[in-house]
Scaffold this motif. Sequence first.
Motif, PDB file in Angstrom:
ATOM      1  N   LEU A  15       0.835  -1.209   0.000  1.00 48.86           N
ATOM      2  CA  LEU A  15       0.000   0.000   0.000  1.00 48.86           C
ATOM      3  C   LEU A  15       0.870   1.259   0.000  1.00 48.86           C
ATOM      4  O   LEU A  15       1.935   1.279   0.625  1.00 48.86           O
ATOM      5  N   PRO A  16       0.404   2.302  -0.656  1.00 50.27           N
ATOM      6  CA  PRO A  16       1.170   3.548  -0.696  1.00 50.27           C
ATOM      7  C   PRO A  16       1.081   4.329   0.620  1.00 50.27           C
ATOM      8  O   PRO A  16       1.829   5.282   0.804  1.00 50.27           O
ATOM      9  N   VAL A  17       0.175   3.930   1.523  1.00 50.07           N
ATOM     10  CA  VAL A  17       0.043   4.628   2.814  1.00 50.07           C
ATOM     11  C   VAL A  17       0.394   3.671   3.945  1.00 50.07           C
ATOM     12  O   VAL A  17       0.322   2.460   3.776  1.00 50.07           O
ATOM     13  N   ALA A  18       0.770   4.231   5.106  1.00 49.29           N
ATOM     14  CA  ALA A  18       1.105   3.396   6.266  1.00 49.29           C
ATOM     15  C   ALA A  18      -0.164   2.699   6.754  1.00 49.29           C
ATOM     16  O   ALA A  18      -1.236   3.312   6.807  1.00 49.29           O
ATOM     17  N   ASP A  20      -1.002   1.752   9.648  1.00 48.67           N
ATOM     18  CA  ASP A  20      -1.607   2.245  10.900  1.00 48.67           C
ATOM     19  C   ASP A  20      -2.500   3.464  10.672  1.00 48.67           C
ATOM     20  O   ASP A  20      -3.186   3.921  11.577  1.00 48.67           O
ATOM     21  N   GLN A  21      -2.488   3.988   9.465  1.00 50.84           N
ATOM     22  CA  GLN A  21      -3.396   5.104   9.150  1.00 50.84           C
ATOM     23  C   GLN A  21      -4.704   4.608   8.533  1.00 50.84           C
ATOM     24  O   GLN A  21      -5.559   5.392   8.134  1.00 50.84           O
ATOM     25  N   ILE A  22      -4.828   3.307   8.420  1.00 48.02           N
ATOM     26  CA  ILE A  22      -6.027   2.739   7.804  1.00 48.02           C
ATOM     27  C   ILE A  22      -6.921   2.147   8.894  1.00 48.02           C
ATOM     28  O   ILE A  22      -6.472   1.338   9.705  1.00 48.02           O
ATOM     29  N   ALA A  23      -8.193   2.572   8.897  1.00 47.87           N
ATOM     30  CA  ALA A  23      -9.134   2.070   9.907  1.00 47.87           C
ATOM     31  C   ALA A  23      -9.453   0.596   9.648  1.00 47.87           C
ATOM     32  O   ALA A  23      -9.294   0.114   8.526  1.00 47.87           O
ATOM     33  N   ASP A  24      -9.903  -0.070  10.702  1.00 42.62           N
ATOM     34  CA  ASP A  24     -10.223  -1.496  10.578  1.00 42.62           C
ATOM     35  C   ASP A  24     -11.289  -1.764   9.518  1.00 42.62           C
ATOM     36  O   ASP A  24     -11.315  -2.829   8.909  1.00 42.62           O
ATOM     37  N   ASP A  25     -12.191  -0.800   9.338  1.00 39.51           N
ATOM     38  CA  ASP A  25     -13.276  -1.043   8.375  1.00 39.51           C
ATOM     39  C   ASP A  25     -13.043  -0.339   7.037  1.00 39.51           C
ATOM     40  O   ASP A  25     -13.920  -0.315   6.188  1.00 39.51           O
ATOM     41  N   ALA A  26     -11.841   0.243   6.862  1.00 36.18           N
ATOM     42  CA  ALA A  26     -11.580   0.964   5.599  1.00 36.18           C
ATOM     43  C   ALA A  26     -11.338  -0.028   4.458  1.00 36.18           C
ATOM     44  O   ALA A  26     -10.802  -1.111   4.666  1.00 36.18           O
ATOM     45  N   ASP A  27     -11.754   0.381   3.253  1.00 39.39           N
ATOM     46  CA  ASP A  27     -11.626  -0.482   2.075  1.00 39.39           C
ATOM     47  C   ASP A  27     -10.165  -0.538   1.624  1.00 39.39           C
ATOM     48  O   ASP A  27      -9.580   0.479   1.245  1.00 39.39           O
ATOM     49  N   TYR A  29      -8.911  -2.043  -0.983  1.00 40.19           N
ATOM     50  CA  TYR A  29      -8.732  -1.870  -2.433  1.00 40.19           C
ATOM     51  C   TYR A  29      -8.679  -0.384  -2.777  1.00 40.19           C
ATOM     52  O   TYR A  29      -7.855   0.042  -3.580  1.00 40.19           O
ATOM     53  N   SER A  30      -9.548   0.399  -2.099  1.00 40.88           N
ATOM     54  CA  SER A  30      -9.504   1.854  -2.317  1.00 40.88           C
ATOM     55  C   SER A  30      -8.176   2.417  -1.848  1.00 40.88           C
ATOM     56  O   SER A  30      -7.676   3.406  -2.383  1.00 40.88           O
ATOM     57  N   ALA A  31      -7.585   1.756  -0.813  1.00 37.04           N
ATOM     58  CA  ALA A  31      -6.304   2.234  -0.277  1.00 37.04           C
ATOM     59  C   ALA A  31      -5.132   1.820  -1.164  1.00 37.04           C
ATOM     60  O   ALA A  31      -3.991   2.205  -0.888  1.00 37.04           O
ATOM     61  N   GLY A  32      -5.421   1.033  -2.215  1.00 34.32           N
ATOM     62  CA  GLY A  32      -4.352   0.699  -3.175  1.00 34.32           C
ATOM     63  C   GLY A  32      -3.957  -0.763  -3.217  1.00 34.32           C
ATOM     64  O   GLY A  32      -2.957  -1.118  -3.834  1.00 34.32           O
ATOM     65  N   LEU A  33      -4.746  -1.641  -2.582  1.00 34.10           N
ATOM     66  CA  LEU A  33      -4.428  -3.074  -2.626  1.00 34.10           C
ATOM     67  C   LEU A  33      -4.743  -3.609  -4.033  1.00 34.10           C
ATOM     68  O   LEU A  33      -5.880  -3.527  -4.495  1.00 34.10           O
ATOM     69  N   SER A  34      -3.730  -4.148  -4.713  1.00 32.22           N
ATOM     70  CA  SER A  34      -3.954  -4.672  -6.064  1.00 32.22           C
ATOM     71  C   SER A  34      -4.405  -6.120  -5.977  1.00 32.22           C
ATOM     72  O   SER A  34      -4.297  -6.766  -4.936  1.00 32.22           O
TER      73      SER A  34
END
Lengths: 83, 302
Positions: A15-18, A20-27, A29-34
């Motif tokens: 992922l392009p972001v850390a 620990d900045q991603i919430a447990d329920d955040a998507d 794929y939107s965060a960059g998971l291919s």
Amino acid sequence: MNETIRGLVTKFGGLPVAVDQIADDADLYSAGLSSFASVQLMLGLEDAFDVEFPDTLLNRKSFSSINAIAATLTQILDKRDVA
Amino acid sequence: MDMQVSFLDRLFEAGLLIDTGVEGLYGRSGQFEDVIAAFERLIDRFGGADGAEAIRFPPGMNRAYFEKSGYMKSFPQLAGTVHSFCGCELDHVSLMKCMDEGGDWTGEQKATDIVLTPAACYPLYPTVAKRGRLPAEGGLYDLQSYCFRHEPSTDPARQQLFRMREYVCMGTQDHVTDFRQRWMDRGVQMMDAVGLTVEIDVANDPFFGRAGRMLANNQRDQNLKFELLIPVTSAAKPTACMSFNYHQDAFGTKWGLELEDGSTAHTACVGFGLERIALALFAHHGLDVKDWPAHVRKALWG
């Protein structure tokens, strides 16, 4: 469980972001998971939790967030305990 | 004897396909080629006015491009690489001795810079990327190539070397998904014109292994691939004769395909399996084209 999953997302997610900045329920794929990273993550989770995902759970939904991954794993582990 | 073998045997007996001793590797008769040529002209009539740039690559591609494409991640079981003898005179003596003794002489062959083309559009993406940014109207390309996939079979509709005609569209998401929908509509119209009953269904590529199961499920969940199916050797399992693929920005990102404003291009392609379409016509209308319905002959040969 979620912390272990976070560690694996960090290692395999690319992922392009850390993480620990991603919430447990955040998507994720939107965060960059291919697609390919999600496969690496799936294999990493199988190794770490000593499970094998059945074909029916090998889909985007199962790996769409930290919570979704935890729910997928719990489903498999519960079944194993019952068996 | 199963249906697939019997249809293949009938094609051999009629001389339309020619047995080479290898499953999925066949010669074609002049009549078979004439059907493919006529169908390609029908494709031209439907798509010609779109103004696609025609490019023809040979059935081999640059191995470096092939490696970068990621094909081996997804379909290692289907790939075919070209190897050659690269030794000295002494090595040649060993080679001859090994062949005389019926040994495995292929182990010493070295990989060349050429890999057999797995899909007609694979050499296109790096070629277009080298030209720089796409023009404002995006890109539209008309391709045709023999393609190789290592999947020996007695189903004549599953050949190892076959021709794929393709249109590839590059642009924004809306632009390329509109292109894909237009060709799904045209595909149905074209097959109707040649008397073939079709259905269109969501599909997935034959990704390798368990990881591939997940990639296939992802592809289906996102409706990235559709196929136009026609019964050829089985009514229960119709054959994919066209496919309609939306790659999102996967190829755009991989190859650095940029739109005029510098954003990453989305791509889509429509592929025609030319042998499969010819086989569908022969299976449906009979092995002698003179007996085909008049409206089908008119659609193909005018």
